[in-house]
Design a protein around this motif. Sequence first.
Motif, PDB file in Angstrom:
ATOM      1  N   VAL A  80      25.913  38.287  20.003  1.00  0.00           N
ATOM      2  CA  VAL A  80      25.230  39.435  19.393  1.00  0.00           C
ATOM      3  C   VAL A  80      23.823  39.578  19.970  1.00  0.00           C
ATOM      4  N   ILE A  81      23.098  38.474  20.088  1.00  0.00           N
ATOM      5  CA  ILE A  81      21.734  38.508  20.629  1.00  0.00           C
ATOM      6  C   ILE A  81      21.740  39.026  22.064  1.00  0.00           C
ATOM      7  N   VAL A  82      22.663  38.529  22.882  1.00  0.00           N
ATOM      8  CA  VAL A  82      22.736  38.958  24.278  1.00  0.00           C
ATOM      9  C   VAL A  82      23.201  40.415  24.366  1.00  0.00           C
ATOM     10  N   GLY A  83      24.129  40.831  23.511  1.00  0.00           N
ATOM     11  CA  GLY A  83      24.561  42.223  23.481  1.00  0.00           C
ATOM     12  C   GLY A  83      23.410  43.165  23.190  1.00  0.00           C
ATOM     13  N   VAL A  84      22.546  42.787  22.252  1.00  0.00           N
ATOM     14  CA  VAL A  84      21.356  43.589  21.950  1.00  0.00           C
ATOM     15  C   VAL A  84      20.428  43.613  23.169  1.00  0.00           C
ATOM     16  N   GLY A  85      20.290  42.476  23.847  1.00  0.00           N
ATOM     17  CA  GLY A  85      19.471  42.420  25.060  1.00  0.00           C
ATOM     18  C   GLY A  85      19.987  43.345  26.144  1.00  0.00           C
ATOM     19  N   ILE A  86      21.298  43.402  26.316  1.00  0.00           N
ATOM     20  CA  ILE A  86      21.888  44.302  27.313  1.00  0.00           C
ATOM     21  C   ILE A  86      21.619  45.754  26.933  1.00  0.00           C
ATOM     22  N   LEU A  87      21.772  46.084  25.661  1.00  0.00           N
ATOM     23  CA  LEU A  87      21.525  47.450  25.220  1.00  0.00           C
ATOM     24  C   LEU A  87      20.063  47.852  25.390  1.00  0.00           C
ATOM     25  N   LYS A  88      19.155  46.882  25.322  1.00  0.00           N
ATOM     26  CA  LYS A  88      17.731  47.170  25.534  1.00  0.00           C
ATOM     27  C   LYS A  88      17.363  47.176  27.012  1.00  0.00           C
ATOM     28  N   GLY A  89      18.311  46.802  27.888  1.00  0.00           N
ATOM     29  CA  GLY A  89      18.066  46.843  29.325  1.00  0.00           C
ATOM     30  C   GLY A  89      17.422  45.591  29.890  1.00  0.00           C
ATOM     31  N   ALA A  90      17.454  44.493  29.169  1.00  0.00           N
ATOM     32  CA  ALA A  90      16.856  43.248  29.659  1.00  0.00           C
ATOM     33  C   ALA A  90      17.690  42.679  30.809  1.00  0.00           C
TER      34      ALA A  90
END
Length: 142
Positions: A80-90
């Motif tokens: 979940v944390i990494v998925g949010v990071g991908i959605l933020k473009g990290a």
Amino acid sequence: MAQSAPTPGTSPRQGSGSAWASGGVMFAGVLLLVDGVLAVIKGIAGIASDDVYARINDYTFKFNVTSWGWIHLVLGIVLVIVGVGILKGALWARGVGVGLAALSLIANFMWLPYQPVWAIVSIAIDAFVIWALCTDRTKEAV
């Protein structure tokens, strides 16, 4: 100064790959987030009750259901944390996402006898996430 239209067959973003791959990264982030939530649910179900999943007698990768629950819970939270990071473009999240999706794919393969349909759905999600994150070239350094 007016910006010229992109030539046919190219994307307006510099260095982008195919449209499938570009749109796939956003979808991969959402799928990684969903896969993480599903893993958290699998984990909570496994921790809460040993009667939720089928009991396997002679399986090579046999853990008790509570152990599998903790494995899925921790992996799900990180997904979940990494998925949010991908959605933020990290950018860090893309590489970590590939690694975690591969780890999730392996864990779900080992989980297959306990919940075959759920495991196969998660494996398919993980395979698409790996493909989408590996084929997109929109954010590469020049």
